[in-house]
Design a protein around this motif. Structure first.
Motif, PDB file in Angstrom:
ATOM      1  N   UNK A  73     -20.125 -16.556  39.920  1.00  0.00           N
ATOM      2  CA  UNK A  73     -18.673 -15.615  39.085  1.00  0.00           C
ATOM      3  C   UNK A  73     -18.452 -15.296  37.861  1.00  0.00           C
ATOM      4  N   UNK A  74     -19.083 -16.678  37.442  1.00  0.00           N
ATOM      5  CA  UNK A  74     -17.384 -16.488  35.473  1.00  0.00           C
ATOM      6  C   UNK A  74     -19.076 -16.351  34.830  1.00  0.00           C
ATOM      7  N   UNK A  75     -20.416 -16.619  35.050  1.00  0.00           N
ATOM      8  CA  UNK A  75     -21.295 -16.573  34.227  1.00  0.00           C
ATOM      9  C   UNK A  75     -21.186 -15.160  33.017  1.00  0.00           C
ATOM     10  N   UNK A  76     -21.058 -14.148  33.378  1.00  0.00           N
ATOM     11  CA  UNK A  76     -20.857 -13.081  32.782  1.00  0.00           C
ATOM     12  C   UNK A  76     -19.885 -13.171  31.883  1.00  0.00           C
ATOM     13  N   UNK A  77     -19.125 -14.194  31.983  1.00  0.00           N
ATOM     14  CA  UNK A  77     -17.985 -14.523  30.824  1.00  0.00           C
ATOM     15  C   UNK A  77     -18.558 -15.092  29.340  1.00  0.00           C
ATOM     16  N   UNK A  78     -19.875 -16.065  29.973  1.00  0.00           N
ATOM     17  CA  UNK A  78     -20.676 -16.537  28.868  1.00  0.00           C
ATOM     18  C   UNK A  78     -21.948 -15.477  28.288  1.00  0.00           C
ATOM     19  N   UNK A  79     -21.857 -14.784  28.854  1.00  0.00           N
ATOM     20  CA  UNK A  79     -23.094 -13.630  28.307  1.00  0.00           C
ATOM     21  C   UNK A  79     -22.194 -12.477  27.327  1.00  0.00           C
ATOM     22  N   UNK A  80     -20.713 -12.576  27.384  1.00  0.00           N
ATOM     23  CA  UNK A  80     -19.609 -11.525  27.055  1.00  0.00           C
ATOM     24  C   UNK A  80     -19.524 -12.194  25.402  1.00  0.00           C
ATOM     25  N   UNK A  81     -19.477 -13.537  25.571  1.00  0.00           N
ATOM     26  CA  UNK A  81     -19.403 -14.490  24.704  1.00  0.00           C
ATOM     27  C   UNK A  81     -20.836 -14.046  23.795  1.00  0.00           C
ATOM     28  N   UNK A  82     -22.161 -14.463  23.798  1.00  0.00           N
ATOM     29  CA  UNK A  82     -22.932 -14.040  23.019  1.00  0.00           C
ATOM     30  C   UNK A  82     -23.739 -12.565  22.660  1.00  0.00           C
ATOM     31  N   UNK A  83     -23.096 -11.322  23.621  1.00  0.00           N
ATOM     32  CA  UNK A  83     -23.238 -10.195  23.300  1.00  0.00           C
ATOM     33  C   UNK A  83     -22.444 -10.081  23.352  1.00  0.00           C
ATOM     34  N   UNK A  84     -21.075 -10.336  22.962  1.00  0.00           N
ATOM     35  CA  UNK A  84     -19.928  -8.665  22.993  1.00  0.00           C
ATOM     36  C   UNK A  84     -18.909 -10.110  20.810  1.00  0.00           C
ATOM     37  N   UNK A  85     -18.675 -11.210  20.878  1.00  0.00           N
ATOM     38  CA  UNK A  85     -18.233 -12.015  19.687  1.00  0.00           C
ATOM     39  C   UNK A  85     -19.136 -12.142  19.073  1.00  0.00           C
ATOM     40  N   UNK A  86     -20.766 -12.906  19.299  1.00  0.00           N
ATOM     41  CA  UNK A  86     -21.460 -13.711  18.420  1.00  0.00           C
ATOM     42  C   UNK A  86     -22.566 -12.231  18.230  1.00  0.00           C
ATOM     43  N   UNK A  87     -23.191 -11.607  18.969  1.00  0.00           N
ATOM     44  CA  UNK A  87     -24.343 -10.492  18.628  1.00  0.00           C
ATOM     45  C   UNK A  87     -23.115  -9.454  17.842  1.00  0.00           C
ATOM     46  N   UNK A  88     -22.291  -8.793  19.038  1.00  0.00           N
ATOM     47  CA  UNK A  88     -22.133  -7.847  18.010  1.00  0.00           C
ATOM     48  C   UNK A  88     -20.257  -8.265  16.725  1.00  0.00           C
ATOM     49  N   UNK A  89     -19.598  -8.685  16.999  1.00  0.00           N
ATOM     50  CA  UNK A  89     -18.435  -9.464  16.379  1.00  0.00           C
ATOM     51  C   UNK A  89     -18.744  -9.930  15.262  1.00  0.00           C
ATOM     52  N   UNK A  90     -19.764 -10.709  15.069  1.00  0.00           N
ATOM     53  CA  UNK A  90     -20.437 -11.916  13.832  1.00  0.00           C
ATOM     54  C   UNK A  90     -21.524 -10.775  13.387  1.00  0.00           C
ATOM     55  N   UNK A  91     -22.765 -10.784  13.666  1.00  0.00           N
ATOM     56  CA  UNK A  91     -23.761 -11.247  13.418  1.00  0.00           C
ATOM     57  C   UNK A  91     -24.063  -9.818  12.958  1.00  0.00           C
ATOM     58  N   UNK A  92     -24.131  -8.280  13.661  1.00  0.00           N
ATOM     59  CA  UNK A  92     -24.276  -6.925  13.061  1.00  0.00           C
ATOM     60  C   UNK A  92     -22.606  -6.741  12.682  1.00  0.00           C
ATOM     61  N   UNK A  93     -21.794  -7.185  13.069  1.00  0.00           N
ATOM     62  CA  UNK A  93     -20.080  -6.619  11.658  1.00  0.00           C
ATOM     63  C   UNK A  93     -20.941  -7.173  10.171  1.00  0.00           C
TER      64      UNK A  93
END
Length: 202
Positions: free
Chosen positions: A137-157
């Motif tokens: 049930x918490x696997x979405x938190x891992x995906x959120x890290x990858x696609x939120x903080x890392x993809x959008x918040x770091x790379x795309x920023x």
């Protein structure tokens, strides 16, 4: 013609960890594809993830000189055409080593905040190893890290638009033994290879 450069950065304190194995495998795959590989083992190289006053950004001075360690790492990052980060996901976040590397090295005036956009045009892969299973049930938190903080918040920023992410779930193969365990790890290696191949394909 010079070969393009790939920076493979990984953060784990054990040289025999699955993270280290996958980082070296990623480096080998990129080298076979024609890249000159810079393999950055943050632990082995003694990178200090702790921030300090001299490395705090000064938003009024994009040309600020940070510590020599930060500039040395920034040079390696900026020299790369392709960047692959391989890391374990701990508490649904990054290991302190990798988080500190981003905090200190992906700094104002070095990776963002300039008109010329020094990170633009690079390609990037965030490859995270998660101990929980994909149907947890918490696997979405891992995906959120990858696609939120890392993809959008770091790379795309920082103007990197060709960004790939992949979570490798059940990296500890809980409850598996013998041939079943071997098949599980073979599947994880194949998923990692697929992620690198997608990165190479652009």
């Amino acid at each position: 013609m010079d070969k393009p450069t790939a920076l493979v950065v990984f953060a784990h304190h054990r040289a025999d960890s699955l993270t280290a194995v996958l980082a070296r495998r990623t480096a080998d795959r990129l080298e076979a594809a024609g890249y000159r590989v810079d393999l950055l083992d943050l632990h082995a190289e003694g990178f200090d993830p702790r921030n300090r006053v001299e490395d705090e950004p000064d938003y009024g001075d994009r040309d600020k000189r940070y510590s020599p360690e930060v500039h040395a790492h920034a040079e390696r990052l900026l020299a790369a055409d392709l960047v692959a980060a391989v890391f374990p996901v701990w508490w649904f976040g990054l290991p302190a080593l990798l988080k500190g590397w981003i905090d200190r090295v992906w700094n104002y005036g070095l990776t963002y905040g300039r008109r010329e956009k020094p990170m633009a045009g690079k390609r990037m892969l965030w490859l995270g190893l998660a101990g929980l299973t994909e149907d947890d049930p918490n696997s979405d938190l891992t995906r959120a890290l990858l696609d939120g903080a890392l993809r959008r918040g770091t790379s795309e920023f920082c103007d990197v638009t060709d960004v790939h992410t992949r979570a490798l779930f059940d990296s500890e193969a809980k409850g598996l033994h013998g041939a079943e365990r071997e098949r599980h790890y073979a599947a994880l290696l194949a998923q990692a290879d697929e992620a690198v191949d997608k990165l190479l394909a652009g």
